[in-house]
Design an enzyme around this catalytic site. Structure first.
Site, PDB file in Angstrom:
ATOM      1  N   HIS A  86     -22.439 -53.659 -10.921  1.00  0.00           N
ATOM      2  CA  HIS A  86     -23.097 -52.781  -9.933  1.00  0.00           C
ATOM      3  C   HIS A  86     -24.603 -52.663 -10.193  1.00  0.00           C
ATOM      4  O   HIS A  86     -25.192 -51.603  -9.985  1.00  0.00           O
ATOM      5  CB  HIS A  86     -22.463 -51.385  -9.932  1.00  0.00           C
ATOM      6  CG  HIS A  86     -21.026 -51.360  -9.514  1.00  0.00           C
ATOM      7  ND1 HIS A  86     -20.612 -51.137  -8.223  1.00  0.00           N
ATOM      8  CD2 HIS A  86     -19.890 -51.544 -10.233  1.00  0.00           C
ATOM      9  CE1 HIS A  86     -19.294 -51.169  -8.157  1.00  0.00           C
ATOM     10  NE2 HIS A  86     -18.830 -51.428  -9.360  1.00  0.00           N
ATOM     11  N   ASN A 159     -15.335 -47.172  -4.556  1.00  0.00           N
ATOM     12  CA  ASN A 159     -15.726 -48.430  -3.919  1.00  0.00           C
ATOM     13  C   ASN A 159     -15.454 -48.348  -2.421  1.00  0.00           C
ATOM     14  O   ASN A 159     -14.825 -47.398  -1.948  1.00  0.00           O
ATOM     15  CB  ASN A 159     -14.906 -49.591  -4.495  1.00  0.00           C
ATOM     16  CG  ASN A 159     -15.450 -50.103  -5.825  1.00  0.00           C
ATOM     17  OD1 ASN A 159     -16.580 -49.795  -6.210  1.00  0.00           O
ATOM     18  ND2 ASN A 159     -14.657 -50.890  -6.514  1.00  0.00           N
ATOM     19  N   TYR A 373     -17.535 -45.277 -19.181  1.00  0.00           N
ATOM     20  CA  TYR A 373     -18.793 -44.910 -18.518  1.00  0.00           C
ATOM     21  C   TYR A 373     -19.773 -44.205 -19.454  1.00  0.00           C
ATOM     22  O   TYR A 373     -20.983 -44.331 -19.293  1.00  0.00           O
ATOM     23  CB  TYR A 373     -18.517 -44.096 -17.247  1.00  0.00           C
ATOM     24  CG  TYR A 373     -17.981 -44.973 -16.125  1.00  0.00           C
ATOM     25  CD1 TYR A 373     -16.686 -45.471 -16.183  1.00  0.00           C
ATOM     26  CD2 TYR A 373     -18.762 -45.339 -15.043  1.00  0.00           C
ATOM     27  CE1 TYR A 373     -16.191 -46.299 -15.199  1.00  0.00           C
ATOM     28  CE2 TYR A 373     -18.270 -46.162 -14.045  1.00  0.00           C
ATOM     29  CZ  TYR A 373     -16.986 -46.643 -14.128  1.00  0.00           C
ATOM     30  OH  TYR A 373     -16.500 -47.476 -13.154  1.00  0.00           O
TER      31      TYR A 373
HETATM   32 FE1  HDE Z   1     -16.816 -49.290 -12.733  1.00  0.00          FE
HETATM   33  N1  HDE Z   1     -18.270 -49.416 -14.120  1.00  0.00           N
HETATM   34  N2  HDE Z   1     -15.467 -49.917 -14.073  1.00  0.00           N
HETATM   35  N3  HDE Z   1     -15.378 -49.379 -11.290  1.00  0.00           N
HETATM   36  N4  HDE Z   1     -18.128 -48.755 -11.365  1.00  0.00           N
HETATM   37  C1  HDE Z   1     -19.565 -49.173 -13.932  1.00  0.00           C
HETATM   38  O1  HDE Z   1     -20.941 -47.874 -15.325  1.00  0.00           O
HETATM   39  C2  HDE Z   1     -15.652 -49.919 -15.396  1.00  0.00           C
HETATM   40  C3  HDE Z   1     -14.071 -49.731 -11.464  1.00  0.00           C
HETATM   41  C4  HDE Z   1     -17.877 -48.380 -10.078  1.00  0.00           C
HETATM   42  O2  HDE Z   1     -23.870 -46.713  -8.880  1.00  0.00           O
HETATM   43  C5  HDE Z   1     -20.365 -49.150 -15.209  1.00  0.00           C
HETATM   44  O3  HDE Z   1     -22.936 -46.862 -15.055  1.00  0.00           O
HETATM   45  C6  HDE Z   1     -14.425 -50.264 -16.057  1.00  0.00           C
HETATM   46  C7  HDE Z   1     -13.283 -49.358 -10.326  1.00  0.00           C
HETATM   47  C8  HDE Z   1     -19.107 -48.079  -9.403  1.00  0.00           C
HETATM   48  O4  HDE Z   1     -24.272 -46.411 -11.003  1.00  0.00           O
HETATM   49  C9  HDE Z   1     -19.294 -49.377 -16.280  1.00  0.00           C
HETATM   50  C10 HDE Z   1     -13.517 -50.485 -15.062  1.00  0.00           C
HETATM   51  C11 HDE Z   1     -14.164 -48.786  -9.457  1.00  0.00           C
HETATM   52  C12 HDE Z   1     -20.108 -48.262 -10.348  1.00  0.00           C
HETATM   53  C13 HDE Z   1     -18.038 -49.515 -15.450  1.00  0.00           C
HETATM   54  C14 HDE Z   1     -14.171 -50.249 -13.823  1.00  0.00           C
HETATM   55  C15 HDE Z   1     -15.459 -48.812 -10.075  1.00  0.00           C
HETATM   56  C16 HDE Z   1     -19.459 -48.674 -11.562  1.00  0.00           C
HETATM   57  C17 HDE Z   1     -21.541 -50.072 -15.222  1.00  0.00           C
HETATM   58  C18 HDE Z   1     -12.079 -50.915 -15.186  1.00  0.00           C
HETATM   59  C19 HDE Z   1     -13.884 -48.241  -8.058  1.00  0.00           C
HETATM   60  C20 HDE Z   1     -21.593 -48.116 -10.142  1.00  0.00           C
HETATM   61  C21 HDE Z   1     -22.757 -49.204 -15.025  1.00  0.00           C
HETATM   62  C22 HDE Z   1     -11.241 -50.051 -15.849  1.00  0.00           C
HETATM   63  C23 HDE Z   1     -13.008 -47.105  -8.047  1.00  0.00           C
HETATM   64  C24 HDE Z   1     -22.052 -46.719 -10.359  1.00  0.00           C
HETATM   65  C25 HDE Z   1     -22.269 -47.862 -15.111  1.00  0.00           C
HETATM   66  C26 HDE Z   1     -23.516 -46.608 -10.060  1.00  0.00           C
HETATM   67  C27 HDE Z   1     -20.136 -48.918 -12.755  1.00  0.00           C
HETATM   68  C28 HDE Z   1     -16.845 -49.678 -16.032  1.00  0.00           C
HETATM   69  C29 HDE Z   1     -13.525 -50.429 -12.583  1.00  0.00           C
HETATM   70  C30 HDE Z   1     -16.612 -48.288  -9.403  1.00  0.00           C
HETATM   71  C31 HDE Z   1     -19.522 -50.548 -17.203  1.00  0.00           C
HETATM   72  C32 HDE Z   1     -14.212 -50.379 -17.543  1.00  0.00           C
HETATM   73  C33 HDE Z   1     -11.785 -49.545 -10.150  1.00  0.00           C
HETATM   74  C34 HDE Z   1     -19.269 -47.641  -7.959  1.00  0.00           C
HETATM   75  O5  HDE Z   1     -19.165 -48.277 -17.120  1.00  0.00           O
END
Ligand code: HDE
Length: 703
Positions: A86, A159, A373
């Site tokens: 993202h 999402n 996160y």
């Molecule tokens: Fe994320 N995801 N994600 N994700 N995600 C990040 O956090 C993660 C997942 C989502 O505008 C990171 O600050 C793991 C699902 C958004 O700043 C990180 C898993 C969904 C954003 C991270 C998921 C999301 C992130 C990277 C699997 C939809 C952007 C930067 C278990 C429900 C937020 C950050 C923004 C961002 C980890 C799966 C949505 C690395 C481990 C499912 C919208 O922490």
């Protein structure tokens, strides 16, 4: 159409602060032109910011040039690590307004009073590309909402697609490694169309439902304003009696859903890689504040037990026809950040940020996210004090004994920094007010295991596919074909087709034929057979849910010297009534002289404003100008693309030679609407509400 002008008044803000606080004293005089004197970050006045300190006019440069050293040092450290996923995103401020008290379900304070507003910050994003990648990549869009509630920040990090690729967080690094650029060559950027991604997917049947969504038009939205948002996981709401209700979060765009075509997306990425950013910026700066309704799908344990899939499985939805979402409030975005870096880049969303009254479920993906996160914020923002950054700080009172660390900006005062203490100082915990997890009973053997109730990987993929209109189904087949055509390893293509056979045979056949597979593979081994009894869910189709209005959309009006002034005027009036916008495109950006002698300023010249940037077009060139336009390849593309992308086209008779040259004169249809005089404008603008003439698509053969 008013262009958003640059504001020069803000440029001096940083220096002003120094003077406003009166710390500058006599030495900080006003420089020539009545502006403050430029200083170093230490506050020292600068005499020359154009030349570094040298011996003689041609060097060498001197180490003692502390202004140069500080300026370059700071510049060298301007970047923080981009988000590992993202990275490309854009945010805005606004508010959430609660419709009515929801105390029956939750004790969360923001839901207790009708009409109460909670400040919000929202960041939209793509997943795979880096910070500078183009907006129209085929990708999931992040829809992350931070609500600054009176009980602390609540982040709904969702999402625009309600399911995910994987069922267990331990697979996240793998799926992300696979989709990102390949590690040896560092390409392709922001694209899933490559071997690694499809290799992983074809070996991961649980991804199939998500694949249907990302191959659909959902993955190429027309605007952030026209997309849905989903919390994805099942959460819990907890009321004052500690009773739990399961909930799934939905954000529904007030302006309805809309996507673009893939051929359009590819061209938009070239014409305006910031298409989505610019769209949100312009909408908010011109007072057209985007709005979403928050809706809850609420259910109890009995529903969860009787539902055909496990509500903890993030690769499944609960169809809206089965469990209709209930409107609970609205989210309005009405202010752009003052500074992109300070706010949009530094905002730190965390799934674990929930207020009392909202709780997690055991969804294994959510549990893993709750861990991830916090880590990521420390890495990116560099200090455990990232909550001191204004965009991340709570807007409610907060008190704790955490102290020190890098860049600590909110430092405790007084002698006591622990509790309990004998001095009656500082905050204490409160069992009543504080967050208390739902006291669910958990037991079981400690094992690494995937629940059997997660084993059906194809039934909802099929349900999604059969719920699309024929045109949307074509788009899915075309997207799969395109993506797999970029895969160089034949066996991966075949393996994917073997999965498609478990989803829909006609889809599999279509993709296999389009790829030129020599033989049809066998269907993939499935842990569970695909259910054929799941009914279509019309809520899954974008076209079925079309808004039937042009509000919030943009018409491209092509004019030349001599264009009919009355038609231009009527278009402007009718679009205003529809709350739609327009841009004027002319051969020269300076503008054109209309038939009544008035001058109209252009927003774009034909070269810079291709029709892919508009939802529909009106072609109003004067007869005297058409010969020149016909010679312009970009003018021909303008028309040919608008037609091929199934857009509505308003035209004056003079444009016929251009239609001929663009190769569409023989196939004009009811979507190409004659504007003989200003009287025809109302009907034309009315028709624009249909957004696209999908019946044209089979004849255009863009796929
Ligand atoms: Fe994320 N995801 N994600 N994700 N995600 C990040 O956090 C993660 C997942 C989502 O505008 C990171 O600050 C793991 C699902 C958004 O700043 C990180 C898993 C969904 C954003 C991270 C998921 C999301 C992130 C990277 C699997 C939809 C952007 C930067 C278990 C429900 C937020 C950050 C923004 C961002 C980890 C799966 C949505 C690395 C481990 C499912 C919208 O922490």
């Amino acid at each position: 159409m008013a262009k958003s002008k640059r504001s020069s008044s803000k440029a001096a803000t940083i220096h002003d602060q120094k003077l406003d606080r009166g710390e500058g004293g006599e030495l900080h005089q006003i420089a020539a032109g009545n502006v403050p004197v430029l200083t170093t970050a230490q506050g020292g006045p600068v005499s020359d910011d154009q030349n570094s300190l040298k011996i003689g006019p041609r060097g060498p440069a001197l180490l003692e040039d502390f202004h140069f050293r500080e300026k370059i040092f700071h510049f060298d450290h301007e970047r923080i690590p981009e988000r590992v996923v993202h990275a490309r995103g854009y945010g805005a401020h606004g508010f959430f307004e609660n419709y009515k008290p929801l105390a029956k379900y939750t004790r969360a304070d923001l839901f207790q009073r009708a009409g109460e507003r909670t400040p919000a910050f929202v960041r939209f994003s793509t997943v795979a590309g880096s910070k500078g990648s183009a907006d129209l990549a085929r990708d999931v869009r992040g829809f992350a909402v931070k609500l600054y509630t009176q009980q602390g920040n609540w982040d709904i990090v969702g999402n625009n697609i309600p399911v995910f690729f994987i069922q267990d967080a331990i697979k996240f690094p793998d799926i992300i490694h696979a989709v990102k650029e390949e590690p040896d060559r560092a390409f392709p950027q922001a694209q899933s169309a490559h071997d690694n991604f499809w290799d992983f997917i074809s070996l991961t049947p649980e991804s199939m439902h998500m694949i249907m969504w990302v191959m659909s038009d959902r993955a190429i939205p027309r605007s952030f304003r026209f997309m849905e948002g989903f919390g994805v996981h099942t959460f819990r709401l907890i009321n004052a009696k500690n009773e739990s209700t399961f909930v799934k979060f939905h954000w529904k765009p007030k302006l309805g859903l809309q996507s673009v075509l893939w051929n359009e997306a590819v061209k938009i990425n070239g014409a305006d890689p910031d298409f989505h950013r610019r769209d949100l910026w312009t909408a908010i700066q011109t007072g057209n504040f985007p709005e979403w309704e928050l809706q809850f799908q609420l259910f109890d344990q009995a529903f969860a037990d009787s539902f055909e899939f496990d509500v903890l499985d993030p690769t499944k939805i609960i169809p809206e026809e089965v469990l209709p979402p209930i409107p609970v409030g609205r989210l309005v975005l009405d202010r752009m950040p003052d500074n992109f870096f300070a706010e949009t880049e530094q905002v730190a969303f965390m799934t674990q940020n929930v207020p009392p009254g909202v709780d997690f479920s055991n969804d294994p993906l959510l549990q893993g996210r709750n861990f991830s996160y916090l880590d990521t914020q420390l890495k990116r923002l560099g200090s455990p004090n990232f909550t001191h950054i204004p965009i991340n700080a709570p807007k409610c009172p907060f008190h704790h004994f955490q102290q020190d660390g890098h860049m600590a900006m909110r430092n405790p005062v007084g002698p006591v920094n622990y509790q309990p203490n004998s001095f009656g100082e500082g905050p204490r915990e409160s069992p009543e007010a504080g967050f208390t997890p739902f006291a669910d009973l958990e037991e079981g053997a400690k094992r690494r295991l995937r629940a059997e109730s997660f084993a059906d990987h194809y039934s909802q993929a099929r349900q999604f596919f059969i719920s699309q209109t024929r045109g949307e189904q074509h788009h899915i087949a075309a997207a799969l074909t395109f993506e797999l055509s970029k895969v160089q390893t034949q066996v991966i293509r075949e393996r994917m087709v073997s999965h498609l056979l478990n989803i829909d045979e006609t889809l599999a056949n279509r993709v296999a034929a389009a790829l030129g597979l020599k033989a049809m593979p066998k269907p993939a081994d499935a842990a569970m057979p695909t259910r054929q009894d799941l009914e279509e869910s019309p809520a899954l189709s974008i076209v079925e849910k079309g808004p039937q209005r042009f509000e919030g959309r943009k018409l491209g009006i092509l004019v030349t010297d001599g264009s009919d002034a009355a038609i231009v005027k009527a278009l402007k009036t009718a679009l205003k009534r529809e709350k739609a916008t327009f841009e004027i495109i002319a051969p020269k950006v300076g503008g054109a002289k209309l038939s009544d002698g008035s001058w109209i300023e252009a927003d774009q010249m034909v070269d810079g404003g291709p029709s892919v940037l508009y939802d529909a077009v009106a072609l109003l060139p004067a007869k005297t100008a058409i010969d020149d336009l016909v010679q312009e390849s970009t003018a021909r593309d303008f028309v040919a693309d608008a037609f091929a992308h199934c857009k509505f086209i308003g035209y004056v008779e003079a444009v016929m030679p251009l239609f001929e040259k663009a190769g569409i004169a023989e196939t004009l249809d009811e979507g190409v609407i004659a504007l003989k005089s200003s009287k025809d404008v109302a009907g034309f603008v009315n028709t624009l509400g249909k957004l696209r003439l999908w019946s044209r698509e089979p004849g255009v053969k863009m796929r």
